[in-house]
Write a protein that holds these residues in place. Sequence first.
Motif, mmCIF file in Angstrom:
data_model
loop_
_atom_site.group_PDB
_atom_site.id
_atom_site.type_symbol
_atom_site.label_atom_id
_atom_site.label_comp_id
_atom_site.label_asym_id
_atom_site.label_seq_id
_atom_site.Cartn_x
_atom_site.Cartn_y
_atom_site.Cartn_z
ATOM 1 N N ILE A 61 0.839 -1.214 0.000
ATOM 2 C CA ILE A 61 0.000 0.000 0.000
ATOM 3 C C ILE A 61 0.867 1.256 0.000
ATOM 4 O O ILE A 61 0.632 2.187 -0.783
ATOM 5 N N PHE A 62 1.898 1.292 0.842
ATOM 6 C CA PHE A 62 2.780 2.456 0.903
ATOM 7 C C PHE A 62 3.564 2.616 -0.401
ATOM 8 O O PHE A 62 3.831 3.744 -0.834
ATOM 9 N N GLN A 63 3.943 1.498 -1.024
ATOM 10 C CA GLN A 63 4.624 1.585 -2.317
ATOM 11 C C GLN A 63 3.720 2.217 -3.376
ATOM 12 O O GLN A 63 4.157 3.044 -4.177
ATOM 13 N N HIS A 64 2.453 1.831 -3.383
ATOM 14 C CA HIS A 64 1.496 2.393 -4.336
ATOM 15 C C HIS A 64 1.266 3.879 -4.067
ATOM 16 O O HIS A 64 1.143 4.662 -5.015
ATOM 17 N N ILE A 65 1.190 4.239 -2.786
ATOM 18 C CA ILE A 65 1.031 5.664 -2.448
ATOM 19 C C ILE A 65 2.242 6.460 -2.942
ATOM 20 O O ILE A 65 2.106 7.543 -3.534
ATOM 21 N N GLY A 66 3.446 5.907 -2.724
ATOM 22 C CA GLY A 66 4.670 6.564 -3.182
ATOM 23 C C GLY A 66 4.708 6.721 -4.689
ATOM 24 O O GLY A 66 5.047 7.793 -5.212
ATOM 25 N N LEU A 67 4.340 5.648 -5.422
ATOM 26 C CA LEU A 67 4.325 5.715 -6.883
ATOM 27 C C LEU A 67 3.278 6.703 -7.390
ATOM 28 O O LEU A 67 3.496 7.412 -8.377
ATOM 29 N N TYR A 68 2.145 6.755 -6.698
ATOM 30 C CA TYR A 68 1.061 7.657 -7.102
ATOM 31 C C TYR A 68 1.512 9.112 -7.007
ATOM 32 O O TYR A 68 1.338 9.900 -7.943
ATOM 33 N N TYR A 69 2.132 9.470 -5.872
ATOM 34 C CA TYR A 69 2.570 10.857 -5.688
ATOM 35 C C TYR A 69 3.800 11.170 -6.541
ATOM 36 O O TYR A 69 4.005 12.304 -6.978
ATOM 37 N N SER A 70 4.632 10.150 -6.812
ATOM 38 C CA SER A 70 5.803 10.363 -7.667
ATOM 39 C C SER A 70 5.362 10.675 -9.096
ATOM 40 O O SER A 70 5.964 11.515 -9.774
ATOM 41 N N SER A 71 4.314 9.984 -9.573
ATOM 42 C CA SER A 71 3.838 10.170 -10.942
ATOM 43 C C SER A 71 3.191 11.532 -11.151
ATOM 44 O O SER A 71 3.047 11.994 -12.277
ATOM 45 N N ARG A 72 2.826 12.189 -10.067
ATOM 46 C CA ARG A 72 2.169 13.499 -10.162
ATOM 47 C C ARG A 72 3.170 14.649 -10.243
ATOM 48 O O ARG A 72 2.783 15.792 -10.423
ATOM 49 N N HIS A 73 4.462 14.328 -10.036
ATOM 50 C CA HIS A 73 5.488 15.393 -10.064
ATOM 51 C C HIS A 73 6.363 15.227 -11.302
ATOM 52 O O HIS A 73 6.550 14.155 -11.811
#
Length: 356
Positions: free
Chosen positions: A344-356
Motif C-alpha cells: 500500500i505504501f509503495q502504491h502511495i509513493g508511486l502515485y505521488y511520484s507520478s504526479r510530479h
Amino acid sequence: MENWPHKKLFFFLTLTILFLLAILLLVKLSPVIAAIFFFLSHLLLPFFISVIISYLLHPIVTKLHQRGVPRSIAVLLIYIVFFGSLAIILFHAFPLMITQMKELSEYLPNMVSKLEGWLENIRHNHEYPIPDSFQDGIDSTLENLEKKISTGFTNVTDWISNTIGVLFTIFLVPFVTFYILKDFKLIEKTVITFVPKKRRKEMIRLVKDIDEALGNYIRGQLLVASIVGIMAYIGYMIIGLPYSLFLAFIVAITDIIPYLGPFLGAAPAIIVGLSISWKMGLTVLAVNLMVQALESNVFAPQIVGKSLHIHPLFIILSLLVGGEIGGIAGLILAVPIFAILKVIFQHIGLYYSSRH
C-alpha cells in the motif's frame, strides 16, 4: 527538475516517519486494539476461517475452471475433497489432542515441581552454584509460566466445551466457504463498485500486487507448517514423548511465525522432555533440530518459493508490534499485515511520484 531528487528524498523520509509514528500509535493503543481484536475474533471466527480456506482453494478452483470445468462443479469437487479429508483427520485427531491437552494441563504442576527440583540440585551440588537472585528469578518465571499456561488451557477447553459455539462455527464454515468460492468473481465486482470509477484500475492493480506478494507465501507457509507438524509428531512418537500430538500441533502453529516460531514451538516439548529426564530433553531437542534442518533446506525453498522481499529488521519489528498487540495471533498475522502495508505504501509513493 534539479530539486526533484531532494523532493523525492523528503517525501520518502516523511512517509517513513509517518509509518513509524503509526507503529508507535498502534503500540500505545494496544490494550484497546487487543480488546477489539478479542471481540471480533470470537464474533467473526467462522467468516475468518472461511476466507482463509477460500483463499487457499481459490487457485485450484480457478485452474479447473480454466480447463473447462464449470465453476460450481469445480468448487463442489474441491470442496468435497478438502472438507472430507479435513473431517476424517479431525474425527481421529481432535478428540486425542483435546485429551492430551487436558492431561498436560493436569500434569503441569508436577512438571514444574520436577524442574524446580532439578534446578535446586544443580544449585546445591554443582561446583559453581547458581546465585540466589538468579534462582529466585527462575522460580518466579516458572510460577508465572505455569499460571499463564494453565489459564490458556482453561480458556481453550472452556471454549471447546461450549458446544453451541463450536457447532455454530462448524456449521457455518462449510456454507460460507462454498459461497465465497462459487461467487468469487461476483464478490470482486461488488466490492469494486464501491470504489470511484477513476480509482478502480489503481485499486485492481493494488489488490493484484497484494495477492502476488502474499499468495504464494501464505499458501506455502501453511503447507510447510503442516509438513513440519507431521514430521514433529512422527519424531515425538518414535522417541516416546508423552502428549506428542498436542505438542506437534504447537510446533505446526508456531512454525508460521518467522525466526521465533521454531523456538516457541520446540520449547513446550523440550520442557516436557526435561521433566522426564535429561536424555529425553536432549532427544526432543535433536528431533526439533532435524525437523528444522529439513524445513530450511528442503521444504521451505521448494514450496514457499519467492520471499516477501522484506528486510529481516522490519520482520522483527513487525513481530514485536504484533506480539505486543495480539499475542500469538498477533505474531502469526504480523508479517502478512506488514507485507500488505508495504504494498500500500509503495502504491502511495508511486502515485505521488507520478504526479510530479
